[in-house]
Enzyme design. Structure first.
Site, PDB file in Angstrom:
ATOM      1  N   ARG A 134       7.825   6.502  54.007  1.00 50.05           N
ATOM      2  CA  ARG A 134       8.945   6.831  53.116  1.00 50.05           C
ATOM      3  C   ARG A 134       8.894   6.127  51.757  1.00 50.05           C
ATOM      4  O   ARG A 134       9.657   6.447  50.868  1.00 50.05           O
ATOM      5  CB  ARG A 134      10.272   6.522  53.828  1.00 50.05           C
ATOM      6  CG  ARG A 134      10.650   7.620  54.804  1.00 50.05           C
ATOM      7  CD  ARG A 134      11.907   7.272  55.552  1.00 50.05           C
ATOM      8  NE  ARG A 134      11.655   6.267  56.581  1.00 50.05           N
ATOM      9  CZ  ARG A 134      12.598   5.564  57.206  1.00 50.05           C
ATOM     10  NH1 ARG A 134      13.862   5.737  56.891  1.00 50.05           N
ATOM     11  NH2 ARG A 134      12.288   4.684  58.135  1.00 50.05           N
ATOM     12  N   GLY A 166       2.347   1.883  68.286  1.00 47.68           N
ATOM     13  CA  GLY A 166       3.687   1.370  68.541  1.00 47.68           C
ATOM     14  C   GLY A 166       3.760  -0.148  68.449  1.00 47.68           C
ATOM     15  O   GLY A 166       2.736  -0.830  68.407  1.00 47.68           O
ATOM     16  N   GLY A 201      17.229   0.416  67.869  1.00 48.40           N
ATOM     17  CA  GLY A 201      17.260   0.240  69.317  1.00 48.40           C
ATOM     18  C   GLY A 201      18.589  -0.387  69.712  1.00 48.40           C
ATOM     19  O   GLY A 201      19.036  -1.358  69.096  1.00 48.40           O
ATOM     20  N   GLU A 256      15.664   2.842  72.621  1.00 48.54           N
ATOM     21  CA  GLU A 256      15.440   3.367  71.274  1.00 48.54           C
ATOM     22  C   GLU A 256      16.346   4.571  71.022  1.00 48.54           C
ATOM     23  O   GLU A 256      16.669   5.328  71.942  1.00 48.54           O
ATOM     24  CB  GLU A 256      13.971   3.777  71.124  1.00 48.54           C
ATOM     25  CG  GLU A 256      13.006   2.602  71.131  1.00 48.54           C
ATOM     26  CD  GLU A 256      13.332   1.582  70.063  1.00 48.54           C
ATOM     27  OE1 GLU A 256      13.351   1.928  68.875  1.00 48.54           O
ATOM     28  OE2 GLU A 256      13.607   0.421  70.418  1.00 48.54           O
ATOM     29  N   TYR A 284       0.477 -16.896  13.940  1.00 47.10           N
ATOM     30  CA  TYR A 284      -0.240 -17.113  15.190  1.00 47.10           C
ATOM     31  C   TYR A 284      -0.826 -18.508  15.204  1.00 47.10           C
ATOM     32  O   TYR A 284      -1.500 -18.920  14.255  1.00 47.10           O
ATOM     33  CB  TYR A 284      -1.380 -16.082  15.343  1.00 47.10           C
ATOM     34  CG  TYR A 284      -2.223 -16.335  16.576  1.00 47.10           C
ATOM     35  CD1 TYR A 284      -1.640 -16.351  17.846  1.00 47.10           C
ATOM     36  CD2 TYR A 284      -3.597 -16.585  16.473  1.00 47.10           C
ATOM     37  CE1 TYR A 284      -2.402 -16.603  18.982  1.00 47.10           C
ATOM     38  CE2 TYR A 284      -4.366 -16.826  17.612  1.00 47.10           C
ATOM     39  CZ  TYR A 284      -3.755 -16.846  18.867  1.00 47.10           C
ATOM     40  OH  TYR A 284      -4.499 -17.102  19.986  1.00 47.10           O
ATOM     41  N   ASN A 295       4.833 -27.648   8.310  1.00 52.42           N
ATOM     42  CA  ASN A 295       5.481 -26.367   8.059  1.00 52.42           C
ATOM     43  C   ASN A 295       4.388 -25.304   7.931  1.00 52.42           C
ATOM     44  O   ASN A 295       3.513 -25.403   7.074  1.00 52.42           O
ATOM     45  CB  ASN A 295       6.331 -26.439   6.786  1.00 52.42           C
ATOM     46  CG  ASN A 295       7.299 -25.279   6.734  1.00 52.42           C
ATOM     47  OD1 ASN A 295       6.911 -24.142   6.981  1.00 52.42           O
ATOM     48  ND2 ASN A 295       8.556 -25.572   6.415  1.00 52.42           N
TER      49      ASN A 295
END
Ligand code: UD1
Ligand code: MG
Length: 476
Positions: free
Chosen positions: A26, A93, A152, A166, A386, A397
């Protein structure tokens, strides 16, 4: 409810089996379900964390769908557990899944069965289940749900648990039962091995149900007890993108509550995301739509503006991070984290990358990118700049549009800007290069050689002005 004394340490060692072989149909995703992320980490990582808190001796992960990918993700999780994997192919299972895992576990322990898609179970809840098992009972974690559809059901006779049925096998009367099995149980390993070996698939789904262990235990005279909790979040599984998002919000609300109880002021608790850990001092304010990732610490009175993304960073007291700032420290090493000093001012629209270390009172303004660089106390880079692989001295500065050319296409080199330097606008500092203390770099300069302290250095075409310049005219 079980009423065993708190703090009583159950005797036998705990081993964990985590079922993670299912496809997760799902989710409609190619990614195995247990690798979908909750709060920034795979679902399975959350389960591994909880198992680690249980101090599990061994943990066996049952993998199937996307097995190699799941195994690799576990290796990346940094889990301290002794992890082993078994492949379950085909998936017949939950009982079959546990059957694959049990041969890897010793007989003397308590086996705790967890699901890789149930991420928010608390370790203390599991400890209660382990205590309820105590090596001699089967203990189920159960919950009462207003709508038990799909789960369950816990069948009791005179309060005693007799079986789990179940949904697809249940009678109408059984379907009316609202106490459900959460998918989490603890059982003595030796007996569990024997029960699991005796399971059959004579049921509606033609699967080997782990839940049938309950009947077999009852038949063997082994007591089955239920530890019932009422916090649905702890047992909520993820089956669909919608459920994942709902769980994400629920988890975020939980984290928000904890932070706000400590006094952190979030402008809107619904617009906050923590994908990792956030440690805050006093009087911290966080505006809307901020995302915190990895490990972040915020000192006293830190203010974070709206729409910031902050990862792996230590932001000291009284620092202000303005809107739309991206702090992207890495967690590889302490050096790769981002540090913002006391009273520093960052943003709006600043980008601090791995290894950006800003000392006290530093200003980094809009569209400034800093990577693997130290800016000493009071240094300023306020606009469009940068700084990469640079050491920037106190009170420097650094002008708008200036960059360090730190990469020659093969290697990275360092730029050293000593204290009290002024770098004008639009300069290129070609590394390796050192700008001497107190020096000034004229705007537009491309600096390729070290400059002496105190000097004005200019490196650009000298300006020429030609008097009475006649513009060319169009030929007729
Ligand atoms: C299971 C329980 C049900 C319980 C519910 C709680 C059984 C038979 N039923 O049902 O009582 O209320 O969980 O959520 O156990 N998995 C494998 N291999 C398999 C089958 C499953 O690894 O062959 C894994 C899945 O990936 C998942 C977990 O086991 O992580 C649970 O399987 P799932 O199919 O979701 O069981 P449910 O039908 O929900
Ligand atoms: Mg399920």
């Amino acid at each position: 409810m079980t009423n065993l004394p708190e703090g009583h340490k159950a005797g036998p060692p705990v081993d964990v089996v985590i079922m993670a072989a299912g496809m997760g149909t799902r989710m409609k995703s190619r990614l195995p379900k247990v690798l979908h992320r909750l709060a920034g980490r795979p679902l399975l990582d959350h389960v591994l964390d909880t198992a680690a808190q249980l101090e599990a001796r061994h943990a066996v992960v049952v993998v199937g769908h996307g097995a190699a990918q799941v195994e690799a993700a576990c290796a990346d999780s940094g889990s301290t557990l002794d992890l082993r994997f078994v492949r379950q192919e085909p998936q017949l299972g939950t009982g079959h899944a546990v059957q694959q895992a049990l041969p890897l576990l010793p007989d003397d322990g308590i086996v705790v069965v967890l699901s890789g898609d149930v991420p928010l179970t608390r370790a203390d809840t599991l400890r209660s289940v382990v205590r309820a098992c105590a090596g001699e009972r089967v203990a189920l974690l159960t919950i009462e749900l207003a709508n038990p559809t799909g789960y369950g059901r816990v069948i009791r006779a005179e309060e005693t648990v007799r079986a789990i049925v179940e949904q697809k096998d249940a009678t109408a009367a059984e379907r009316a039962i609202r106490e459900v099995y959460t998918g989490i149980m603890a059982a003595p390993a030796r007996q569990l091995k024997s029960w699991v070996g005796r399971l059959d698939n004579h049921n509606a789904q033609r699967e080997y149900y782990l839940t049938d262990v309950v009947r077999l235990a009852v038949a063997d005279g082994v007591p089955v007890v239920a530890h019932r909790i009422d916090d649905a979040l702890q047992v909520a599984g993820v089956n669909s993108p919608l459920q994942l998002a709902e769980l994400e919000r629920a988890l975020q609300r939980q984290q928000v509550r904890a932070l706000m109880e400590q006094g952190v002021r979030l402008a809107d608790p619904a617009r906050f995301d923590l994908r990792g850990t956030l440690t805050c001092g006093q009087d911290v304010e966080i505006d809307v739509n901020c995302v915190f990732e990895g490990r972040v610490t915020l000192g006293d009175r830190v203010r974070i503006g709206p729409n910031c993304v902050i990862a792996n960073a230590d932001i000291a007291a009284d620092a202000v991070v303005r809107a739309f700032t991206h702090v992207e420290g890495a967690d590889r090493s302490a050096q790769d984290r981002v540090a913002v000093g006391t009273g520093a001012l960052v943003g709006p629209f600043a980008r601090l990358r791995a290894g950006a270390h800003l000392e006290a009172e530093v200003h980094v303004g809009n569209f400034v990118e800093v990577k693997n660089s130290t800016l000493a106390r009071g240094a300023k880079a306020n606009h469009l700049a940068y700084l990469g692989d640079a050491s920037v001295g106190e009170r420097v500065n650094y002008g708008a549009g200036s960059i360090t050319a730190n990469y020659d296409g093969v290697n990275k080199h360092r730029t050293v800007i000593e204290h009290d330097v002024r770098v004008g606008s639009n300069c290129v500092l070609v590394a390796p290069v050192t700008i001497g203390a107190g020096g000034t770099i004229g705007g537009g300069s491309t600096i390729t050689r070290d400059t002496p302290p105190g000097a004005l250095s200019v490196a650009r075409g000298r300006q020429v002005s030609i008097a009475d310049w006649q513009r060319p005219e169009k030929q007729k």
